[in-house]
Design a protein around this motif. Structure first.
Motif, short mmCIF file in Angstrom:
data_model
loop_
_atom_site.label_atom_id
_atom_site.label_comp_id
_atom_site.label_asym_id
_atom_site.label_seq_id
_atom_site.Cartn_x
_atom_site.Cartn_y
_atom_site.Cartn_z
N THR A 219 0.86 -1.07 -0.02
CA THR A 219 -0.02 -0.12 0.03
C THR A 219 0.79 1.42 0.11
OG1 THR A 219 -0.15 -0.30 2.58
CG2 THR A 219 -1.75 -1.15 1.26
N ALA A 220 1.87 1.04 0.49
CA ALA A 220 2.95 2.33 0.39
C ALA A 220 3.49 2.69 -0.88
CB ALA A 220 4.05 2.10 1.50
N MET A 221 3.77 1.52 -1.51
CA MET A 221 4.32 1.61 -2.88
C MET A 221 3.24 2.08 -3.87
SD MET A 221 6.17 -1.87 -3.07
CE MET A 221 6.29 -1.95 -5.10
N ALA A 222 2.00 1.82 -3.62
CA ALA A 222 0.78 2.32 -4.41
C ALA A 222 0.68 3.69 -4.24
CB ALA A 222 -0.61 1.45 -4.14
N LYS A 223 0.84 4.31 -2.78
CA LYS A 223 0.88 5.53 -2.58
C LYS A 223 2.01 6.25 -3.24
CE LYS A 223 -0.50 9.34 -0.36
NZ LYS A 223 -1.65 10.10 -0.72
N HIS A 224 3.21 6.01 -3.11
CA HIS A 224 4.22 6.67 -3.94
C HIS A 224 4.30 6.53 -5.29
CE1 HIS A 224 8.42 6.74 -4.97
NE2 HIS A 224 8.60 7.75 -4.08
N ASP A 225 4.00 5.44 -5.93
CA ASP A 225 3.96 5.37 -7.42
C ASP A 225 2.92 5.75 -8.13
OD1 ASP A 225 6.37 4.06 -6.74
OD2 ASP A 225 5.74 2.09 -7.12
N LEU A 226 1.68 5.49 -7.39
CA LEU A 226 0.52 5.83 -8.00
C LEU A 226 -0.40 7.08 -7.39
CD1 LEU A 226 -1.04 2.25 -8.54
CD2 LEU A 226 0.42 3.60 -10.21
N GLY A 227 0.07 7.39 -6.50
CA GLY A 227 -0.88 8.57 -5.70
C GLY A 227 -2.03 7.84 -5.12
N VAL A 228 -2.05 6.79 -4.95
CA VAL A 228 -3.46 5.91 -4.47
C VAL A 228 -3.20 5.54 -3.07
CG1 VAL A 228 -4.89 3.96 -4.78
CG2 VAL A 228 -3.73 5.34 -6.78
N SER A 229 -4.22 5.85 -2.25
CA SER A 229 -4.28 5.46 -0.82
C SER A 229 -5.31 4.56 -0.75
CB SER A 229 -4.65 6.63 -0.17
OG SER A 229 -3.78 7.67 -0.12
N THR A 230 -4.87 3.39 -0.14
CA THR A 230 -5.83 2.04 -0.19
C THR A 230 -5.39 1.55 1.43
OG1 THR A 230 -6.87 0.25 -1.17
CG2 THR A 230 -4.43 0.54 -1.32
N GLY A 231 -6.30 0.74 1.72
CA GLY A 231 -6.20 -0.02 3.03
C GLY A 231 -6.10 -1.54 2.63
#
Length: 213
Positions: free
Chosen positions: A179-191
């Motif tokens: 989820t941290a990678m998704a936030k960093h690479d895609l700007g997507v926040s998810t749980g």
């Protein structure tokens, strides 16, 4: 430290160290050092390293299997003669897993790493323990999966189940990093719920893909 707190501290430390290092690579001294107790406390509460490993799994699996058994009974009752559906079975398993982890991504991740180790490291006593104590509910689950996939041979179903398990363990054991990678690479926040929402249809599609001769 109260006896109950001592046992909990030992379990917490063992759970973390086993997931970080593996079973063989983690000594009782490593565990007692992290827990801040002596070896006698481990022997008193658990008896041996093997029994401590089993207790680590039981702490997660006992409530998980109770909840899964109830969920399966409810699902079967709702079928009313209809065939079970794989998507629904996977979703049921995922939701039960998250509930057993208390919605805590770190705790669920630790258990998934332990589950992977149970398959990849030689721990015959653990497999026997899991089969004897929790085999019935998983056997019932697999009966429903078999009924949901009549087009597959037993051999093909075996491989696909284990491929699904591998993908699930890999994904959920590192869900915080993912989820941290998704936030960093895609700007997507998810749980974790969002990750499971993407994982379940992926697993279902792969499991039900046409068999190639």
């Amino acid at each position: 430290m109260a006896q109950k707190d001592t046992a909990r501290s030992i379990l917490d430390s063992a759970e973390e160290l086993f997931s970080e290092r593996g079973f063989a690579e983690t000594s009782l001294r490593n565990i007692t050092t992290r827990a801040g107790v002596n070896l006698a406390a481990v022997n008193y509460h658990f008896g041996s390293k093997k029994e401590l490993i089993q207790a680590v799994f039981a702490r997660f699996l006992a409530p998980f299997c109770d909840d899964l058994g109830k969920a399966l009974r409810g699902y079967e009752h709702g079928l009313a003669g209809q065939s079970p559906q794989l998507d629904a079975l996977l979703r049921l398993l995922a939701e039960t897993s998250m509930a057993a982890g208390g919605g805590n991504a770190r705790r669920l991740g630790i258990f998934m790493r332990l589950l992977g180790l149970a398959y990849s490291q030689e721990q015959g006593h653990l497999r026997k323990f899991l089969r004897n104590h929790y085999g019935a509910v998983f056997e019932r689950y697999m009966q429903l999966v078999t009924a949901a996939s009549p087009e597959l041979s037993d051999e093909e179903r075996f491989w696909r189940i284990h491929f699904m398990l591998g993908a699930t363990v890999f994904t959920l054991s590192g869900v915080e990093s993912l989820t941290a990678m998704a936030k960093h690479d895609l700007g997507v926040s998810t749980g974790i719920d969002g990750v499971v929402d993407k994982l379940v249809p992926f697993l279902s599609s792969g499991f039900q893909a046409p068999h190639q001769e």
